[in-house]
Design a protein around this motif. Structure first.
Motif, PDB file in Angstrom:
ATOM      1  N   ASP A 101      25.472 -29.435 -59.719  1.00 35.35           N
ATOM      2  CA  ASP A 101      26.692 -29.600 -59.554  1.00 35.35           C
ATOM      3  C   ASP A 101      27.516 -29.756 -61.712  1.00 35.35           C
ATOM      4  O   ASP A 101      28.637 -29.875 -61.751  1.00 35.35           O
ATOM      5  CB  ASP A 101      27.162 -30.937 -58.758  1.00 35.35           C
ATOM      6  CG  ASP A 101      26.698 -30.064 -57.456  1.00 35.35           C
ATOM      7  OD1 ASP A 101      26.845 -28.970 -57.380  1.00 35.35           O
ATOM      8  OD2 ASP A 101      26.552 -30.841 -57.194  1.00 35.35           O
ATOM      9  N   PHE A 102      26.482 -29.987 -62.403  1.00 33.47           N
ATOM     10  CA  PHE A 102      26.916 -30.245 -64.009  1.00 33.47           C
ATOM     11  C   PHE A 102      27.849 -29.130 -64.185  1.00 33.47           C
ATOM     12  O   PHE A 102      28.030 -28.148 -64.306  1.00 33.47           O
ATOM     13  CB  PHE A 102      25.908 -30.166 -64.358  1.00 33.47           C
ATOM     14  CG  PHE A 102      26.439 -31.353 -66.285  1.00 33.47           C
ATOM     15  CD1 PHE A 102      27.264 -32.064 -66.687  1.00 33.47           C
ATOM     16  CD2 PHE A 102      26.355 -29.764 -66.875  1.00 33.47           C
ATOM     17  CE1 PHE A 102      27.277 -32.577 -67.485  1.00 33.47           C
ATOM     18  CE2 PHE A 102      26.678 -30.424 -68.422  1.00 33.47           C
ATOM     19  CZ  PHE A 102      27.024 -31.447 -68.873  1.00 33.47           C
ATOM     20  N   THR A 103      29.402 -29.808 -64.945  1.00 35.27           N
ATOM     21  CA  THR A 103      30.064 -29.223 -65.649  1.00 35.27           C
ATOM     22  C   THR A 103      29.969 -29.842 -67.110  1.00 35.27           C
ATOM     23  O   THR A 103      29.950 -31.222 -67.240  1.00 35.27           O
ATOM     24  CB  THR A 103      31.146 -28.460 -65.102  1.00 35.27           C
ATOM     25  OG1 THR A 103      31.871 -30.064 -65.078  1.00 35.27           O
ATOM     26  CG2 THR A 103      31.119 -28.106 -63.760  1.00 35.27           C
ATOM     27  N   ILE A 104      30.416 -29.038 -67.992  1.00 40.36           N
ATOM     28  CA  ILE A 104      30.930 -29.918 -69.738  1.00 40.36           C
ATOM     29  C   ILE A 104      32.286 -31.511 -69.345  1.00 40.36           C
ATOM     30  O   ILE A 104      31.720 -31.970 -69.498  1.00 40.36           O
ATOM     31  CB  ILE A 104      31.134 -28.864 -70.443  1.00 40.36           C
ATOM     32  CG1 ILE A 104      30.086 -28.260 -71.075  1.00 40.36           C
ATOM     33  CG2 ILE A 104      31.662 -30.289 -71.375  1.00 40.36           C
ATOM     34  CD1 ILE A 104      30.621 -26.882 -71.688  1.00 40.36           C
ATOM     35  N   GLU A 105      32.472 -31.158 -68.531  1.00 43.74           N
ATOM     36  CA  GLU A 105      33.646 -32.167 -67.845  1.00 43.74           C
ATOM     37  C   GLU A 105      33.212 -33.407 -67.220  1.00 43.74           C
ATOM     38  O   GLU A 105      33.843 -34.252 -67.146  1.00 43.74           O
ATOM     39  CB  GLU A 105      35.386 -31.295 -66.883  1.00 43.74           C
ATOM     40  CG  GLU A 105      35.776 -29.841 -68.164  1.00 43.74           C
ATOM     41  CD  GLU A 105      35.237 -29.008 -68.173  1.00 43.74           C
ATOM     42  OE1 GLU A 105      34.242 -29.026 -67.678  1.00 43.74           O
ATOM     43  OE2 GLU A 105      35.756 -28.113 -69.383  1.00 43.74           O
ATOM     44  N   LYS A 142      14.820 -26.396 -70.987  1.00 45.46           N
ATOM     45  CA  LYS A 142      15.752 -27.461 -70.820  1.00 45.46           C
ATOM     46  C   LYS A 142      18.134 -26.653 -71.309  1.00 45.46           C
ATOM     47  O   LYS A 142      17.107 -26.332 -72.843  1.00 45.46           O
ATOM     48  CB  LYS A 142      15.887 -28.421 -70.729  1.00 45.46           C
ATOM     49  CG  LYS A 142      15.305 -28.571 -72.204  1.00 45.46           C
ATOM     50  CD  LYS A 142      14.982 -30.938 -72.544  1.00 45.46           C
ATOM     51  CE  LYS A 142      14.588 -30.739 -73.813  1.00 45.46           C
ATOM     52  NZ  LYS A 142      14.249 -31.227 -73.689  1.00 45.46           N
ATOM     53  N   THR A 143      18.541 -27.364 -70.914  1.00 45.69           N
ATOM     54  CA  THR A 143      20.252 -27.026 -71.673  1.00 45.69           C
ATOM     55  C   THR A 143      20.341 -27.566 -72.760  1.00 45.69           C
ATOM     56  O   THR A 143      20.507 -29.089 -70.724  1.00 45.69           O
ATOM     57  CB  THR A 143      21.266 -25.783 -70.910  1.00 45.69           C
ATOM     58  OG1 THR A 143      20.459 -25.233 -70.485  1.00 45.69           O
ATOM     59  CG2 THR A 143      22.123 -26.106 -71.934  1.00 45.69           C
ATOM     60  N   ILE A 194      23.389 -37.390 -75.068  1.00 44.70           N
ATOM     61  CA  ILE A 194      22.645 -35.680 -74.779  1.00 44.70           C
ATOM     62  C   ILE A 194      22.206 -35.671 -73.342  1.00 44.70           C
ATOM     63  O   ILE A 194      21.353 -36.698 -72.302  1.00 44.70           O
ATOM     64  CB  ILE A 194      21.481 -35.775 -75.183  1.00 44.70           C
ATOM     65  CG1 ILE A 194      21.249 -35.033 -76.799  1.00 44.70           C
ATOM     66  CG2 ILE A 194      20.519 -34.495 -74.583  1.00 44.70           C
ATOM     67  CD1 ILE A 194      21.044 -36.981 -78.088  1.00 44.70           C
ATOM     68  N   ILE A 195      22.617 -34.696 -72.289  1.00 47.94           N
ATOM     69  CA  ILE A 195      22.791 -34.530 -71.293  1.00 47.94           C
ATOM     70  C   ILE A 195      21.839 -33.449 -71.151  1.00 47.94           C
ATOM     71  O   ILE A 195      22.121 -32.445 -71.507  1.00 47.94           O
ATOM     72  CB  ILE A 195      24.285 -34.340 -70.048  1.00 47.94           C
ATOM     73  CG1 ILE A 195      24.587 -36.019 -70.743  1.00 47.94           C
ATOM     74  CG2 ILE A 195      23.581 -34.232 -68.476  1.00 47.94           C
ATOM     75  CD1 ILE A 195      25.918 -36.162 -69.472  1.00 47.94           C
ATOM     76  N   GLU A 196      20.885 -33.445 -70.081  1.00 40.98           N
ATOM     77  CA  GLU A 196      19.983 -32.450 -70.044  1.00 40.98           C
ATOM     78  C   GLU A 196      19.826 -32.228 -68.653  1.00 40.98           C
ATOM     79  O   GLU A 196      20.115 -32.464 -67.703  1.00 40.98           O
ATOM     80  CB  GLU A 196      18.560 -32.391 -70.659  1.00 40.98           C
ATOM     81  CG  GLU A 196      18.343 -33.363 -72.013  1.00 40.98           C
ATOM     82  CD  GLU A 196      16.816 -33.670 -73.603  1.00 40.98           C
ATOM     83  OE1 GLU A 196      16.674 -33.345 -73.559  1.00 40.98           O
ATOM     84  OE2 GLU A 196      15.730 -33.433 -71.835  1.00 40.98           O
ATOM     85  N   VAL A 203      20.891 -35.047 -63.968  1.00 33.88           N
ATOM     86  CA  VAL A 203      20.717 -34.412 -64.801  1.00 33.88           C
ATOM     87  C   VAL A 203      20.205 -36.067 -65.806  1.00 33.88           C
ATOM     88  O   VAL A 203      19.753 -37.445 -64.997  1.00 33.88           O
ATOM     89  CB  VAL A 203      21.980 -34.471 -66.095  1.00 33.88           C
ATOM     90  CG1 VAL A 203      22.764 -33.491 -64.957  1.00 33.88           C
ATOM     91  CG2 VAL A 203      22.902 -35.494 -65.775  1.00 33.88           C
ATOM     92  N   ASP A 204      18.977 -35.318 -67.005  1.00 36.24           N
ATOM     93  CA  ASP A 204      18.934 -36.289 -67.610  1.00 36.24           C
ATOM     94  C   ASP A 204      19.498 -36.699 -69.015  1.00 36.24           C
ATOM     95  O   ASP A 204      20.346 -36.020 -69.544  1.00 36.24           O
ATOM     96  CB  ASP A 204      17.081 -35.732 -68.293  1.00 36.24           C
ATOM     97  CG  ASP A 204      16.214 -35.760 -67.369  1.00 36.24           C
ATOM     98  OD1 ASP A 204      15.778 -36.903 -66.279  1.00 36.24           O
ATOM     99  OD2 ASP A 204      15.355 -35.139 -67.301  1.00 36.24           O
ATOM    100  N   VAL A 205      19.907 -38.020 -69.011  1.00 34.84           N
ATOM    101  CA  VAL A 205      20.219 -38.272 -69.718  1.00 34.84           C
ATOM    102  C   VAL A 205      20.072 -39.827 -70.547  1.00 34.84           C
ATOM    103  O   VAL A 205      18.961 -40.047 -70.675  1.00 34.84           O
ATOM    104  CB  VAL A 205      21.626 -38.802 -69.186  1.00 34.84           C
ATOM    105  CG1 VAL A 205      22.656 -39.617 -70.349  1.00 34.84           C
ATOM    106  CG2 VAL A 205      22.501 -38.859 -68.418  1.00 34.84           C
ATOM    107  N   HIS A 206      20.510 -39.370 -71.948  1.00 34.30           N
ATOM    108  CA  HIS A 206      19.930 -40.677 -72.985  1.00 34.30           C
ATOM    109  C   HIS A 206      20.770 -40.632 -74.349  1.00 34.30           C
ATOM    110  O   HIS A 206      21.995 -39.672 -74.303  1.00 34.30           O
ATOM    111  CB  HIS A 206      18.439 -40.034 -73.571  1.00 34.30           C
ATOM    112  CG  HIS A 206      18.472 -38.812 -74.318  1.00 34.30           C
ATOM    113  ND1 HIS A 206      17.933 -38.278 -74.249  1.00 34.30           N
ATOM    114  CD2 HIS A 206      18.376 -38.671 -75.962  1.00 34.30           C
ATOM    115  CE1 HIS A 206      17.860 -36.936 -74.661  1.00 34.30           C
ATOM    116  NE2 HIS A 206      17.874 -37.656 -75.782  1.00 34.30           N
TER     117      HIS A 206
END
Length: 155
Positions: free
Chosen positions: A34-38, A73-74, A101-103, A114-117
């Motif tokens: 479900d991820f989008t940049i926004e 990954k992206t 950074i969202i991976e 999502v993975d986030v750091h």
């Protein structure tokens, strides 16, 4: 006997308050599918709202920087630029950036979050939401070091 029970309850309340004060806050991150940049930007804002910023006046701007395709990954990179503008100095002389950074994994199930750091400017330590308690001092240290550097330069 009654006093002992009350003291135990008071001690328990104090322990609960201390535990709550040191609790590391996080949000429910969106699933990879479900991820989008926004949505990533919205979630970063939501996460930063959990930070316990004490000094009034802090403002930030958040922008998407780039998308990077890697083998497994992206990565989606964002920059939150923090400052304390004032009435006498509406354009601050120094800012402090926090890079997120969202991976999105290409190999894990897309139903996982999502993975986030994030990294604070001038620091190399990778912070993970839910595992690191954000410290306002990190922003202050960056701004103070930049201000000291600017004061040493003659224009």
């Amino acid at each position: 006997m009654e006093t002992d029970v009350n003291m135990t309850a008071m001690e328990l309340d104090s322990a609960n308050i201390a535990q709550y004060e040191h609790q590391i806050k996080n949000i429910d991150w969106i699933s990879c599918k479900d991820f989008t940049i926004e949505i990533g930007e919205q979630q970063i804002r939501q996460y930063m709202d959990t930070w316990e910023i004490q000094q009034p006046g802090w403002l930030y701007s958040l922008k998407f920087i780039q998308e990077t395709e890697l083998e497994f990954k992206t990565q989606y990179q964002y920059e939150a630029k923090w400052s304390i503008p004032t009435r006498t100095s509406p354009i601050p002389t120094a800012t402090a950036s926090v890079y997120f950074i969202i991976e999105i994994s290409k190999i894990k199930p897309d139903t996982l979050p999502v993975d986030v750091h994030f990294l604070v400017e001038t620091n190399r330590f990778k912070h993970i939401p839910g595992q690191t308690k954000f410290r306002e001092k990190w922003l202050m240290d960056v701004i103070e070091s930049k201000t000291l550097l600017i004061d040493t330069v003659d224009f």
